[in-house]
Scaffold this motif. Sequence first.
Motif, mmCIF file in Angstrom:
data_model
loop_
_atom_site.group_PDB
_atom_site.id
_atom_site.type_symbol
_atom_site.label_atom_id
_atom_site.label_comp_id
_atom_site.label_asym_id
_atom_site.label_seq_id
_atom_site.Cartn_x
_atom_site.Cartn_y
_atom_site.Cartn_z
ATOM 1 N N PHE A 190 -16.870 14.532 -7.077
ATOM 2 C CA PHE A 190 -15.740 13.419 -7.444
ATOM 3 C C PHE A 190 -14.786 13.331 -6.434
ATOM 4 O O PHE A 190 -14.426 12.261 -6.191
ATOM 5 N N GLN A 235 -7.623 15.821 -10.172
ATOM 6 C CA GLN A 235 -9.065 15.848 -9.483
ATOM 7 C C GLN A 235 -9.445 14.327 -9.277
ATOM 8 O O GLN A 235 -10.905 14.217 -9.025
ATOM 9 N N GLY A 268 -16.750 23.274 -14.071
ATOM 10 C CA GLY A 268 -16.851 22.229 -12.966
ATOM 11 C C GLY A 268 -17.553 20.774 -13.051
ATOM 12 O O GLY A 268 -17.692 20.404 -11.997
ATOM 13 N N TYR A 269 -17.205 20.234 -14.151
ATOM 14 C CA TYR A 269 -17.468 18.795 -14.239
ATOM 15 C C TYR A 269 -16.322 18.023 -14.631
ATOM 16 O O TYR A 269 -15.601 18.406 -15.328
ATOM 17 N N MET A 270 -16.529 16.723 -14.368
ATOM 18 C CA MET A 270 -15.515 15.633 -14.662
ATOM 19 C C MET A 270 -16.072 14.824 -15.742
ATOM 20 O O MET A 270 -17.197 14.484 -15.640
ATOM 21 N N THR A 285 -19.748 16.096 -10.825
ATOM 22 C CA THR A 285 -19.256 17.313 -10.756
ATOM 23 C C THR A 285 -17.841 17.301 -10.099
ATOM 24 O O THR A 285 -17.605 16.195 -9.354
ATOM 25 N N ILE A 286 -16.926 18.243 -9.930
ATOM 26 C CA ILE A 286 -15.473 18.286 -9.755
ATOM 27 C C ILE A 286 -15.631 17.887 -8.255
ATOM 28 O O ILE A 286 -14.861 17.303 -7.594
ATOM 29 N N GLY A 287 -16.423 18.761 -7.554
ATOM 30 C CA GLY A 287 -16.359 18.702 -6.020
ATOM 31 C C GLY A 287 -16.558 17.350 -5.559
ATOM 32 O O GLY A 287 -16.025 16.751 -4.829
#
Lengths: 486, 428
Positions: free
Chosen positions: A480, B179, B153-155, A476-478
């Motif tokens: 990560f 990010q 909201g995912y990398m 998830t971006i958070g």
Amino acid sequence: MIQLDILVIGAGITGTALSRELSRLNATVAVIDRACDVAEGATKANSGIVHAGYDALPGTQKAMYNVRGAQMYPGLCESLGVSYRKCGALVIGFDEADCAALRDLLDRGIQNGVRDLRLLSQKEALALEPSLNPEVLCALSVPESAIVSPYEMAFALADDAAVNGVSFSFDQDVTGISRLEDGTWQVTTSKDVFICKVLVNCAGSSGADLHNMISDQKLHMVHRRGQYYLLDRAAELPFSRTVFQCPSRMGKGVLVSPTVHGNLLLGPTAEDIPDPLDTATTSDGLSEILKKASRTWPALSVRTNITNFSGVRAHLDTDDFIVGPVPFAPGAFEAIGIESPGLSSAPAIAQDLSAMIASYLSLERKSSLRPFPKHPKPFHEMSDEERTVAVSTDPEYGRIVCRCEVVTEAEIRQAIRRPVGARTIDGIKRRTRAGMGRCQGGFCSPRVAQILSEETGTPLLRITKDGGHSYLLADTIGSFLKGGHR
Amino acid sequence: MVCEQLIDLLVIGAGPAGLAAAIAAKEEGISSLLVLEREKEPGGILRQCIHNGFGLHRFSEELTGPEYAARDIARAHELEIPIECDTTVLSVSPDRQVTCVSPKHGFRRFSAKAIILAMGCRERPRGALCTPGTRCAGIYSAGTAQRFVNLEGYMPGKRVVILGSGDIGLIMARRMTLQGAKVLACVEIMPYSSGLNRNIVQCLDDYGIPLYLSHTVTEIRGRDRLEGITVSEVDSNRNPIPGSEIRFDCDTLLLSCGLIPENELSQGAGVEISPLTSGAVVRETFETSVPGIFACGNVLHVHDLVDHVSNESFKAGRAAAAYIRSASSAETDTADVWKVQDGAGVRGTVPQMISKHPSSDVDLMFRPSAVFRNASAVVECDGVEILRKKSLIFTPGEMAVLTLKKALLDTLSGSCIEVRMEGGSSRG
């Protein structure tokens, strides 16, 4: 430890066809596969041709099973709801030597029992397929040749088997096989231990390896890769039939063929490679296809190419199928070397193997079968009236997830809920065609992943493209940023 | 039995093009109209473009994509324009019958006096590039990755190479870097970038991301997930040069290799498609070859700036309103139109036809076929120069716009208008 009557190793076209036959018997049956789904080996990556049977040498297993299997296809596809089209084929020749080879094929075909074969003149061939190279000199017309989607066939066979009691289990890599003192077989995999009275080796490219684990008569297999181009179905089809060139020692040569979904398929190559799992495409292989296919189709254009792929044939040195009991290994059966015409032959191979196993275990047929839940008609193929009804019954038919192939949310959920349901993005793609079109999942894959996650309760980060570690997303971006910012 | 609903104007797509077109038509007094949108909210691709730089021309402000879209959405609400989301159009016929489907309203059929096509474009996938290698996870079009990061909201990955220097790829190079991902390189097969210069500076240079021009990906490795790629330099025919290979270990490859107007519905309606723009052939009113069907925005031709999309779509909306009011197309007699042609160094000029005595000024939009420095774009009418625009640089990455004044056009006759480049061409 899992105890059962029959364990089938391999969930390709042979294993699934066999599982359906075995599901008609009073026996406990399981099918295991190394991969994450049905049809993950050569079954998902071949030409999709139900060959008429003119090619194999008379008297071989290939010839016998091909002709018998091909004749079973129309009825089987009808009862399973799998699209099948007898589009016919032409084998074309460019010089006198080719024409002599075609005459040989005609003789062979007649001996093998293939119907309606006929040699065509240049003029006749060009009249049937005007996009053909005008330098074509002669052709063999094969009206009995048909096309089918090989993986849709395998999914339907597996579903029917599962509805009738066969269990399917994936990610099962066989690590050991031994015969116990009581005559049963113990099969150890990466996940489980199975004890079975009968084991059947339908392991495709691993077929020889498994055979050699249980037999002193060692087999040697060559892994022969075939690469393909697949063109968009929006492009106008240049040919209505499958067009082969004269076959060679390495196989049936490069073909140009429509698919049941209206795409055009070009390929395959034939290259011997060391690793049966190496399904990469190569620039040499892809250019070879263009070179050879343009001999059939001079106006060849791959401007509308949507994907390239490859599959690996399980070729035995002996150049024929091996179907039957494993010598000196009571209770072990096998179908090995099932390369082309393996798709065409699978129903007949399954029928014979099933009869041998039934006789070996003295199994009775079940008194009644559960009807196969025929797959609903794809939304894409429905009439306006059928669409109206479908959406009013299930509003999720009203949400188009894959715009290129017009696949609805309802169909994606159905694919996951099928008896042997999809668990990966590619599993959905092959069952519904979502992501199979010209944008190759660019728009729909995030939504498909979301639906898979909802339906299976798998976190999005654990959703894979095609099993193993083919995770779609890294984090998830958070989290990560917190943990991964180096 | 499927009932047919009659309507004056149907707009397909509620991205910036569809919104602007609907707003203009409503402002012109068309009240029987409906905008159909397949996503759950209006705004189109702007919804996931959370970076700024939108609206400089139109609002003299730097907005983010969602902010830009919000202005048009607010205006559409103010004008009480109905927008039905979660609705996918399935077919458009030449006589302007439209079928669509949605979970809420089911399957419906409309019969419209006019239709505005505003479906946008899609990204060119890997298959179109025929890049050899494995088919592992970790290969995404830049826009798909943008959606994962900005909307979900995912990398998608942590070590990234970008193939193609289109604007979305450049924007994603910066976005992934911000990010926490490592962007190793941006690789472009052409000797020049296809993105805007400002994006090269702000998204690559500012973060020290190298741009490899005249290079492409020649191998993809990795059984399950991407493990690495090979990049090779290409010669002037775009063939890889042996010995020039560079290997990158990466888990993600983003493709930004061009956008294709999404015209499957248009083709179903019999709309003539230009092989140069992959969009409809239109006249200056943005009416296609099928009377009453108009096209604007990225479904017509791929733009660089949303401001230009909106501007074009306002005109299309006004023209559709005029069509509905008069219930007729502009004159179709070939004697009454100029045919617009691409001259030397020019590709895909839109519009392809201009009526003599147009109702307003006409913008000619095109891309040069290579980089031209210290050059001029020249417009000729039957061989006579009528307009010349000089610039330090014209590049394929930036659409050029030449405005032909109505006053000038009213003085002209002839049959053909041609746009060409003149002066110093260079490929670098």
